[in-house]
Design a protein around this motif. Structure first.
Motif, PDB file in Angstrom:
ATOM      1  N   ILE A 192      29.173  73.599  22.310  1.00 46.55           N
ATOM      2  CA  ILE A 192      30.553  73.207  22.013  1.00 46.55           C
ATOM      3  C   ILE A 192      30.882  72.023  22.901  1.00 46.55           C
ATOM      4  CG2 ILE A 192      32.925  73.993  21.716  1.00 46.55           C
ATOM      5  CD1 ILE A 192      30.747  75.586  20.170  1.00 46.55           C
ATOM      6  N   LEU A 193      30.876  70.838  22.306  1.00 46.17           N
ATOM      7  CA  LEU A 193      31.220  69.636  23.039  1.00 46.17           C
ATOM      8  C   LEU A 193      32.740  69.500  23.090  1.00 46.17           C
ATOM      9  CD1 LEU A 193      28.585  67.202  21.505  1.00 46.17           C
ATOM     10  CD2 LEU A 193      28.324  68.824  23.387  1.00 46.17           C
ATOM     11  N   GLY A 194      33.206  68.654  23.987  1.00 44.78           N
ATOM     12  CA  GLY A 194      34.647  68.483  24.109  1.00 44.78           C
ATOM     13  C   GLY A 194      35.027  67.028  24.299  1.00 44.78           C
ATOM     14  N   LEU A 195      36.045  66.607  23.564  1.00 43.13           N
ATOM     15  CA  LEU A 195      36.651  65.298  23.801  1.00 43.13           C
ATOM     16  C   LEU A 195      37.887  65.526  24.661  1.00 43.13           C
ATOM     17  CD1 LEU A 195      36.815  62.208  23.188  1.00 43.13           C
ATOM     18  CD2 LEU A 195      38.440  62.821  21.381  1.00 43.13           C
ATOM     19  N   PRO A 196      37.883  65.078  25.927  1.00 43.16           N
ATOM     20  CA  PRO A 196      39.092  65.225  26.747  1.00 43.16           C
ATOM     21  C   PRO A 196      40.171  64.251  26.287  1.00 43.16           C
ATOM     22  CG  PRO A 196      37.377  64.078  27.975  1.00 43.16           C
ATOM     23  CD  PRO A 196      36.768  64.468  26.665  1.00 43.16           C
ATOM     24  N   ILE A 197      41.397  64.732  26.206  1.00 47.25           N
ATOM     25  CA  ILE A 197      42.524  63.918  25.747  1.00 47.25           C
ATOM     26  C   ILE A 197      43.693  64.137  26.703  1.00 47.25           C
ATOM     27  CG2 ILE A 197      44.116  63.406  23.866  1.00 47.25           C
ATOM     28  CD1 ILE A 197      42.106  64.637  21.935  1.00 47.25           C
ATOM     29  N   LEU A 198      44.158  63.063  27.319  1.00 52.16           N
ATOM     30  CA  LEU A 198      45.308  63.132  28.207  1.00 52.16           C
ATOM     31  C   LEU A 198      46.586  62.941  27.405  1.00 52.16           C
ATOM     32  CD1 LEU A 198      46.736  63.098  30.999  1.00 52.16           C
ATOM     33  CD2 LEU A 198      46.263  60.633  31.084  1.00 52.16           C
ATOM     34  N   LEU A 199      47.509  63.911  27.514  1.00 56.48           N
ATOM     35  CA  LEU A 199      48.860  63.760  26.978  1.00 56.48           C
ATOM     36  C   LEU A 199      49.782  63.466  28.150  1.00 56.48           C
ATOM     37  CD1 LEU A 199      49.233  66.651  24.372  1.00 56.48           C
ATOM     38  CD2 LEU A 199      48.182  64.412  24.110  1.00 56.48           C
ATOM     39  N   LEU A 200      50.537  62.392  28.024  1.00 52.26           N
ATOM     40  CA  LEU A 200      51.372  61.926  29.129  1.00 52.26           C
ATOM     41  C   LEU A 200      52.732  61.536  28.577  1.00 52.26           C
ATOM     42  CD1 LEU A 200      51.317  61.085  32.197  1.00 52.26           C
ATOM     43  CD2 LEU A 200      50.716  58.793  31.404  1.00 52.26           C
ATOM     44  N   GLY A 201      53.798  61.938  29.289  1.00 54.36           N
ATOM     45  CA  GLY A 201      55.126  61.539  28.851  1.00 54.36           C
ATOM     46  C   GLY A 201      56.188  62.488  29.366  1.00 54.36           C
ATOM     47  N   GLY A 202      57.333  62.522  28.676  1.00 53.59           N
ATOM     48  CA  GLY A 202      58.383  63.458  29.026  1.00 53.59           C
ATOM     49  C   GLY A 202      57.920  64.879  28.774  1.00 53.59           C
ATOM     50  N   ALA A 203      58.360  65.810  29.615  1.00 55.68           N
ATOM     51  CA  ALA A 203      57.850  67.181  29.534  1.00 55.68           C
ATOM     52  C   ALA A 203      58.076  67.804  28.159  1.00 55.68           C
ATOM     53  CB  ALA A 203      58.509  68.032  30.624  1.00 55.68           C
ATOM     54  N   GLU A 204      59.248  67.579  27.559  1.00 58.05           N
ATOM     55  CA  GLU A 204      59.523  68.164  26.250  1.00 58.05           C
ATOM     56  C   GLU A 204      58.583  67.599  25.193  1.00 58.05           C
ATOM     57  OE1 GLU A 204      61.287  70.618  25.485  1.00 58.05           O
ATOM     58  OE2 GLU A 204      62.804  70.867  27.044  1.00 58.05           O
ATOM     59  N   ASP A 205      58.337  66.288  25.233  1.00 56.29           N
ATOM     60  CA  ASP A 205      57.475  65.671  24.232  1.00 56.29           C
ATOM     61  C   ASP A 205      56.017  66.072  24.420  1.00 56.29           C
ATOM     62  OD1 ASP A 205      59.452  64.172  22.758  1.00 56.29           O
ATOM     63  OD2 ASP A 205      59.631  62.890  24.507  1.00 56.29           O
ATOM     64  N   VAL A 206      55.587  66.207  25.668  1.00 61.91           N
ATOM     65  CA  VAL A 206      54.214  66.660  25.927  1.00 61.91           C
ATOM     66  C   VAL A 206      54.036  68.097  25.436  1.00 61.91           C
ATOM     67  CG1 VAL A 206      52.552  67.248  27.745  1.00 61.91           C
ATOM     68  CG2 VAL A 206      53.755  65.059  27.805  1.00 61.91           C
ATOM     69  N   ASP A 207      55.022  68.953  25.718  1.00 56.21           N
ATOM     70  CA  ASP A 207      54.934  70.337  25.247  1.00 56.21           C
ATOM     71  C   ASP A 207      54.881  70.396  23.720  1.00 56.21           C
ATOM     72  OD1 ASP A 207      54.975  71.202  27.838  1.00 56.21           O
ATOM     73  OD2 ASP A 207      57.057  71.908  27.815  1.00 56.21           O
ATOM     74  N   THR A 208      55.682  69.562  23.057  1.00 53.68           N
ATOM     75  CA  THR A 208      55.669  69.522  21.597  1.00 53.68           C
ATOM     76  C   THR A 208      54.324  69.013  21.091  1.00 53.68           C
ATOM     77  OG1 THR A 208      58.058  69.132  21.537  1.00 53.68           O
ATOM     78  CG2 THR A 208      56.811  68.603  19.547  1.00 53.68           C
ATOM     79  N   GLY A 209      53.792  67.977  21.751  1.00 53.37           N
ATOM     80  CA  GLY A 209      52.485  67.456  21.369  1.00 53.37           C
ATOM     81  C   GLY A 209      51.395  68.501  21.488  1.00 53.37           C
ATOM     82  N   MET A 210      51.447  69.294  22.547  1.00 60.42           N
ATOM     83  CA  MET A 210      50.456  70.359  22.724  1.00 60.42           C
ATOM     84  C   MET A 210      50.597  71.416  21.633  1.00 60.42           C
ATOM     85  SD  MET A 210      50.763  70.723  26.856  1.00 60.42           S
ATOM     86  CE  MET A 210      49.843  72.268  26.900  1.00 60.42           C
ATOM     87  N   ALA A 211      51.844  71.814  21.339  1.00 57.29           N
ATOM     88  CA  ALA A 211      52.074  72.845  20.324  1.00 57.29           C
ATOM     89  C   ALA A 211      51.576  72.389  18.956  1.00 57.29           C
ATOM     90  CB  ALA A 211      53.565  73.197  20.263  1.00 57.29           C
ATOM     91  N   ARG A 212      51.795  71.100  18.640  1.00 59.71           N
ATOM     92  CA  ARG A 212      51.344  70.590  17.349  1.00 59.71           C
ATOM     93  C   ARG A 212      49.819  70.540  17.286  1.00 59.71           C
ATOM     94  NH1 ARG A 212      55.438  68.189  14.206  1.00 59.71           N
ATOM     95  NH2 ARG A 212      53.835  67.070  13.035  1.00 59.71           N
ATOM     96  N   ALA A 213      49.183  70.241  18.403  1.00 58.33           N
ATOM     97  CA  ALA A 213      47.719  70.232  18.433  1.00 58.33           C
ATOM     98  C   ALA A 213      47.167  71.644  18.232  1.00 58.33           C
ATOM     99  CB  ALA A 213      47.213  69.650  19.753  1.00 58.33           C
TER     100      ALA A 213
END
Length: 327
Positions: free
Chosen positions: A239-260
């Protein structure tokens, strides 16, 4: 007491109460000077430290004491030795909290609470896109050693914004501790997903350097590169992994994580991975290529996927076969 770097000052336990100081803008500027952004960054630091302290002291009754410079100076004047305390502001706050009428008078002079909304508090999170593959022989594994092609990273990033993160507000760095919107920065090298947590110190240093313009990728050091097994262990499923940094306002980062986390495989640019791996003779398991998880938890998801990809010997039953992946 010095300025914002002493953010841990002003917290105290008194009996079964947790006493904490807050500072309005007038008090902050009179004590330490600075700019409005300095004050907002100070508030972010105070909010983070308060949340940390409350996690450990959740059974204590919280008592907020707004700092009042005039009252504090009068308290010091009564006994100048008070100013010599390691945290004189905290000692004053405890003294005030023990006098309900005085505390009520101070609160009436400072009726507003000052805080930074979560949508402006800088947050960084490292996701790992788990990519299950089967490598038939050592020659095919050599492509996994090198950094990924820039065009592949660009295509994947654009596709993710069109799909998973469509309508995400643009990233805007406001100050050292504040930001709005969402930035997505992939790593330039595949890693073994279960070991992605080892990247976190380097990602933290990278995050501190990101300014108003975000780079297209962050460099993953060669020491984290994939090390294929010896020839006798092929075909090799990993199982390979592509690391992805999410950076920004806490609410937008949390939303980005939930959508992922909620993304389906059909919503993702898995065809780009299929063509990349196929060009090197590697089988990509597309139907299981929709797993996003934070770096610290990648090992668990990788183990679950690998278990599902491992054939069950005839006549045997796999343990935990009732477990399912949870998106």
């Amino acid at each position: 007491m010095k300025g914002p770097e002493r953010r841990k000052a002003g917290f105290a336990c008194d009996g079964d109460r947790f006493i904490y100081l807050t500072y309005g803008p007038e008090e902050f500027f009179r004590l330490w000077g600075g700019t409005p952004d300095d004050y907002r960054d100070f508030l972010v630091a105070r909010q983070e430290e308060l949340a940390w302290e409350r996690d450990d002291l959740c059974l204590f009754w919280p008592v907020r004491v707004p700092f009042d410079l005039e009252d504090y100076l009068a308290w010091v004047e009564e006994d100048p030795r008070r100013a010599l305390c390691a945290d004189a502001h905290r000692e004053w706050a405890v003294w005030v909290a023990r006098r309900p009428e005085r505390l009520a008078a101070i609160r009436s002079r400072h009726p507003f609470e000052h805080f930074v909304p979560r949508e402006e508090i800088l947050k960084a999170e490292t996701l790992v896109w788990c990519l299950p593959v089967t490598v038939p022989e050592p020659a095919a594994a050599r492509c996994l050693l090198a950094p990924l092609p820039l065009k592949l990273l660009q295509d994947i990033r654009r596709s993710l914004f069109r799909g998973v993160w469509h309508h995400a507000p643009p990233f805007e760095r406001l100050s050292a501790r504040r930001a709005r919107g969402l930035a997505v920065v992939p790593g330039d090298r595949l890693v073994v997903a279960a070991r992605a947590r080892r990247l976190l110190p380097a990602v933290e240093r990278f995050t501190a350097r990101v300014g108003k313009e975000t780079p297209e990728y962050f460099a993953v050091a060669a020491r984290h590169r994939i090390l294929p097994p010896s020839g006798r262990l092929y075909p090799w499923t990993e199982i390979l992994g592509l690391p992805i940094l999410l950076l920004g306002g806490a609410e937008d980062v949390d939303t980005g994580m939930a959508r992922a986390y909620a993304a389906d495989v059909d919503e993702l640019p898995v065809e780009r991975w299929e063509s990349f791996f196929a060009a090197h003779g590697i089988n990509f398991h597309r139907e299981m290529g929709d797993g996003f998880v934070i770096a610290l938890m990648a090992g668990g998801l990788a183990a679950t996927i690998k278990e599902q990809l491992t054939p069950t010997p005839p006549g045997s039953s796999r343990r935990h076969s009732h477990l399912k992946r949870v998106k």
